[in-house]
Write a protein that holds these residues in place. Structure first.
Motif, short mmCIF file in Angstrom:
data_model
loop_
_atom_site.label_atom_id
_atom_site.label_comp_id
_atom_site.label_asym_id
_atom_site.label_seq_id
_atom_site.Cartn_x
_atom_site.Cartn_y
_atom_site.Cartn_z
N SER A 1 30.44 32.30 29.91
CA SER A 1 31.36 33.40 29.65
C SER A 1 30.89 34.68 30.33
O SER A 1 29.82 35.19 30.05
CB SER A 1 31.50 33.64 28.16
N ARG A 2 31.73 35.17 31.23
CA ARG A 2 31.48 36.46 31.87
C ARG A 2 32.53 37.47 31.44
O ARG A 2 32.70 38.51 32.08
CB ARG A 2 31.48 36.30 33.38
N ALA A 3 33.24 37.15 30.37
CA ALA A 3 34.25 38.05 29.85
C ALA A 3 33.59 39.27 29.21
O ALA A 3 32.40 39.24 28.90
CB ALA A 3 35.12 37.32 28.82
N LYS A 4 34.36 40.30 28.97
CA LYS A 4 33.80 41.52 28.39
C LYS A 4 33.77 41.48 26.87
O LYS A 4 33.23 42.38 26.25
CB LYS A 4 34.60 42.72 28.87
N GLN A 5 34.34 40.42 26.29
CA GLN A 5 34.32 40.28 24.83
C GLN A 5 34.35 38.80 24.47
O GLN A 5 34.73 37.98 25.27
CB GLN A 5 35.48 41.03 24.21
N PRO A 6 33.93 38.46 23.26
CA PRO A 6 33.93 37.05 22.85
C PRO A 6 35.35 36.50 22.83
O PRO A 6 36.31 37.24 22.60
CB PRO A 6 33.35 37.07 21.43
N GLY A 7 35.45 35.19 23.04
CA GLY A 7 36.78 34.60 23.03
C GLY A 7 36.74 33.09 23.13
O GLY A 7 35.69 32.47 23.15
N THR A 8 37.93 32.51 23.18
CA THR A 8 38.11 31.06 23.21
C THR A 8 38.61 30.64 24.59
O THR A 8 39.59 31.18 25.10
CB THR A 8 39.13 30.64 22.13
N TYR A 9 37.91 29.68 25.17
CA TYR A 9 38.31 29.09 26.44
C TYR A 9 39.02 27.77 26.16
O TYR A 9 38.53 26.95 25.39
CB TYR A 9 37.09 28.80 27.32
N LEU B 1 33.30 31.88 22.01
CA LEU B 1 32.17 31.89 22.92
C LEU B 1 31.72 33.33 23.13
O LEU B 1 32.51 34.20 23.49
CB LEU B 1 32.56 31.25 24.25
N ALA B 2 30.45 33.60 22.88
CA ALA B 2 29.91 34.96 23.01
C ALA B 2 29.81 35.37 24.47
O ALA B 2 29.76 34.53 25.37
CB ALA B 2 28.54 35.03 22.35
N VAL B 3 29.74 36.67 24.68
CA VAL B 3 29.60 37.21 26.04
C VAL B 3 28.26 36.75 26.62
O VAL B 3 27.22 36.90 26.00
CB VAL B 3 29.68 38.74 26.01
N GLY B 4 28.29 36.15 27.79
CA GLY B 4 27.08 35.68 28.45
C GLY B 4 26.60 34.31 28.01
O GLY B 4 25.64 33.78 28.57
N ALA B 5 27.23 33.72 27.03
CA ALA B 5 26.82 32.41 26.52
C ALA B 5 27.25 31.29 27.48
O ALA B 5 28.25 31.40 28.17
CB ALA B 5 27.40 32.16 25.14
N THR B 6 26.47 30.21 27.48
CA THR B 6 26.78 29.03 28.28
C THR B 6 26.87 27.83 27.36
O THR B 6 25.97 27.59 26.56
CB THR B 6 25.71 28.79 29.35
N VAL B 7 27.96 27.09 27.48
CA VAL B 7 28.18 25.90 26.66
C VAL B 7 28.55 24.74 27.58
O VAL B 7 29.31 24.91 28.54
CB VAL B 7 29.31 26.12 25.63
N THR B 8 28.01 23.56 27.28
CA THR B 8 28.32 22.36 28.05
C THR B 8 28.90 21.32 27.11
O THR B 8 28.33 21.06 26.05
CB THR B 8 27.05 21.81 28.73
#
Length: 172
Positions: free
Chosen positions: A89-97, A129-136
């Motif tokens: 996530s490189r978004a400016k706020q948490p969110g759902t992909y 998904l938090a800002v800067g977090a990586t999920v696989t």
């Protein structure tokens, strides 16, 4: 024809020899300026629009830029395509992909090369998904394939957590 360049034929109304009339120079300049403005104004508007569009969208990111497929292989047991989806996530706020995946069988039903067939679709949802977090996440396609599958990210949407909460409370 006379030496002055004026034909000797008289004007029908005045009886005087015919003489060419010239526009005053300021009228010619005014006409050239008006025509130039009419021709160049649409060009200037298009150039201005492109400039403003670029300035407004220069830091814009698309959710698909945050998604990569780490691997795409055929499962030995089920024969279905398996892909590993990685979202950073490189978004400016948490969110759902929400990631929509498409699978294809490159060998097709008849087993020939070059005629790929659809091998199903899957959707992966990564909530909050938090800002800067990586999920696989690993996802298995619904249709068995004959050879090495093709895995494609068909579409990605992002909905910020704050916006999702507002929409959930606004729905009846």
């Amino acid at each position: 024809m006379t030496l002055s360049g004026i034909p000797p034929y008289p004007d029908q109304h005045t009886g005087m020899p015919y003489r060419h009339r010239r526009f005053p120079r300021w009228v010619v300049v005014l006409i050239v300026v008006i025509v130039s403005l009419l021709v160049l104004s649409p060009v200037a508007l298009v150039v201005g629009f492109i400039y403003v569009w670029g300035k407004n969208h220069e830091n814009m990111r698309f959710p698909s830029q945050d998604v990569t497929l780490s691997s795409c292989r055929r499962d030995a047991v089920t024969g279905g395509p398996v892909t590993e989806v990685r979202v950073t996530s490189r978004a400016k706020q948490p969110g759902t992909y929400t990631v929509h995946l498409s699978f294809r069988d490159p060998r097709g039903k008849d087993g020939g090369e070059g005629r790929s067939e659809p091998a199903g679709r899957r959707t992966v949802v990564l909530k909050d998904l938090a800002v800067g977090a990586t999920v696989t996440r690993e996802t298995v396609g619904p249709v068995p394939v004959r050879g090495r599958p093709q895995c494609v990210v068909a579409d990605v949407t992002f909905l910020s957590t704050a916006l999702a909460r507002r929409q959930a409370t606004a729905a009846p």
